[in-house]
Scaffold this motif. Structure first.
Motif, short mmCIF file in Angstrom:
data_model
loop_
_atom_site.label_atom_id
_atom_site.label_comp_id
_atom_site.label_asym_id
_atom_site.label_seq_id
_atom_site.Cartn_x
_atom_site.Cartn_y
_atom_site.Cartn_z
N MET A 112 -35.32 -28.28 41.40
CA MET A 112 -35.66 -28.84 42.87
C MET A 112 -36.83 -28.47 43.37
O MET A 112 -37.53 -27.46 42.66
N GLY A 113 -37.72 -29.21 44.28
CA GLY A 113 -38.92 -29.03 44.62
C GLY A 113 -39.14 -28.78 46.05
O GLY A 113 -38.05 -29.01 46.75
N THR A 114 -40.15 -28.05 46.44
CA THR A 114 -40.28 -27.72 48.02
C THR A 114 -41.56 -28.07 48.35
O THR A 114 -42.42 -28.36 47.46
N SER A 115 -41.68 -28.38 49.70
CA SER A 115 -43.18 -28.81 50.24
C SER A 115 -44.04 -27.80 50.17
O SER A 115 -45.20 -28.12 50.21
N SER A 116 -43.67 -26.43 49.65
CA SER A 116 -44.60 -25.56 49.55
C SER A 116 -45.45 -25.46 48.43
O SER A 116 -46.28 -24.81 48.03
N GLY A 117 -44.69 -26.30 47.29
CA GLY A 117 -45.15 -26.47 46.11
C GLY A 117 -44.60 -25.61 45.01
O GLY A 117 -44.64 -25.77 43.79
N GLY A 126 -39.36 -13.50 52.39
CA GLY A 126 -39.76 -13.83 53.56
C GLY A 126 -40.26 -15.08 54.01
O GLY A 126 -40.26 -15.31 55.21
N GLU A 127 -40.90 -15.77 53.19
CA GLU A 127 -41.59 -16.83 53.27
C GLU A 127 -40.78 -18.18 53.25
O GLU A 127 -39.80 -18.03 52.32
N ASP A 128 -40.62 -18.88 54.13
CA ASP A 128 -40.06 -20.19 54.01
C ASP A 128 -40.76 -21.16 53.27
O ASP A 128 -41.87 -21.48 53.52
N LEU A 129 -39.92 -21.56 51.96
CA LEU A 129 -40.55 -22.56 51.12
C LEU A 129 -40.59 -23.98 51.51
O LEU A 129 -41.29 -24.82 50.73
N GLY A 130 -40.28 -24.37 52.52
CA GLY A 130 -40.16 -25.72 53.20
C GLY A 130 -39.31 -26.63 52.94
O GLY A 130 -38.14 -26.09 52.47
N ALA A 131 -39.50 -27.89 53.13
CA ALA A 131 -38.52 -28.87 52.96
C ALA A 131 -38.33 -29.49 51.64
O ALA A 131 -39.34 -29.12 50.69
N MET A 132 -37.21 -30.01 51.24
CA MET A 132 -37.02 -30.59 49.93
C MET A 132 -38.26 -31.70 49.45
O MET A 132 -38.66 -32.19 50.33
N ARG A 186 -40.13 -33.60 45.70
CA ARG A 186 -40.03 -33.79 44.49
C ARG A 186 -40.52 -32.91 43.43
O ARG A 186 -41.27 -31.83 43.81
N VAL A 187 -40.01 -32.62 42.29
CA VAL A 187 -40.54 -31.69 41.42
C VAL A 187 -41.77 -32.08 40.67
O VAL A 187 -41.68 -32.56 39.54
N GLU A 188 -42.69 -31.99 41.37
CA GLU A 188 -44.16 -32.21 41.18
C GLU A 188 -45.00 -31.12 41.32
O GLU A 188 -45.13 -30.74 42.56
N PRO A 189 -45.77 -30.64 40.53
CA PRO A 189 -46.02 -31.06 39.14
C PRO A 189 -44.69 -30.51 38.51
O PRO A 189 -43.79 -29.64 38.79
N PRO A 190 -44.32 -31.14 37.16
CA PRO A 190 -43.38 -30.52 36.51
C PRO A 190 -43.47 -29.17 36.18
O PRO A 190 -44.42 -28.56 36.05
#
Length: 190
Positions: A1-6, A152-158, A160-164
């Motif tokens: 899964m990917g997150t908006s933090s990258g 302790g850092e929120d990784l953000g919203a869901m 896409r898995v980009e980059p692979p």
């Protein structure tokens, strides 16, 4: 899964393995750093001998599944996600007999169609340490929502898995999913 933090996340949740049941977490951060969180030195050595990481940490890894909600705790990493309804590809994968899906020959046969349907995904390839690896998929479900914290850092919203991800010979589906697979690893000369 990917997150908006990258940050991209791959959770391994193995109910059966040569090491007994265990779970591990692979993270690739936005800066490209790859981290493995594994529950024992034995599992950490095997996974890091098969895939590539910049950092390996041995930490307790706990996974609980209740209905469609998964909760993961691994050291300073926490994850909670829920799965959605199975789509057409998931139903097709469920229809493949388990004995067939577990065979490396089936993984070899399905590699090309998988590459076309899910760019970046491979069902077979060369792994670390001279090892070869095959994945036989049995099911596929979309992830509907997630929340994740690391140190302790929120990784953000869901997202896409980009980059692979770059742990091994292939990536995971771009759209966040839970895929049930049988993994076969042929050990190298070591």
């Amino acid at each position: 899964m990917g997150t908006s933090s990258g940050t991209r996340i791959v959770l391994g949740h193995w109910l059966r393995s040569p090491f007994g049941p265990f779970s591990d977490v692979m993270l690739e951060r936005a800066d490209g750093g790859r981290l493995l969180l594994a529950p024992t030195q034995e599992t950490a050595s095997f996974v890091s001998g098969t895939y590539t990481f910049d950092t390996v940490r041995v930490v307790p890894v706990g996974v609980s599944v209740a209905d469609s909600t998964w909760t993961v705790a691994a050291g300073t990493f926490g994850l909670r996600f829920s799965t959605g309804r199975r789509g057409l590809l998931g139903f097709l994968l469920c229809a493949v007999p388990g004995a067939l899906a577990r065979r490396p020959a089936w993984s070899a046969l399905t590699d090309w169609p998988t590459r076309v349907l899910l760019p970046g995904v491979r069902t077979r390839g060369s792994a670390g340490g001279g090892r070869r690896e095959w994945y036989g998929a049995h099911d596929l479900r979309p992830i509907a929502a997630l929340s994740a914290l690391f140190e302790g850092e929120d990784l953000g919203a869901m997202a896409r898995v980009e980059p692979p991800v770059r742990f091994g010979f292939g990536s995971v589906p771009r759209k966040p999913t839970v895929t049930r697979v049988t993994t076969t690893v042929e050990l190298g000369p070591e």
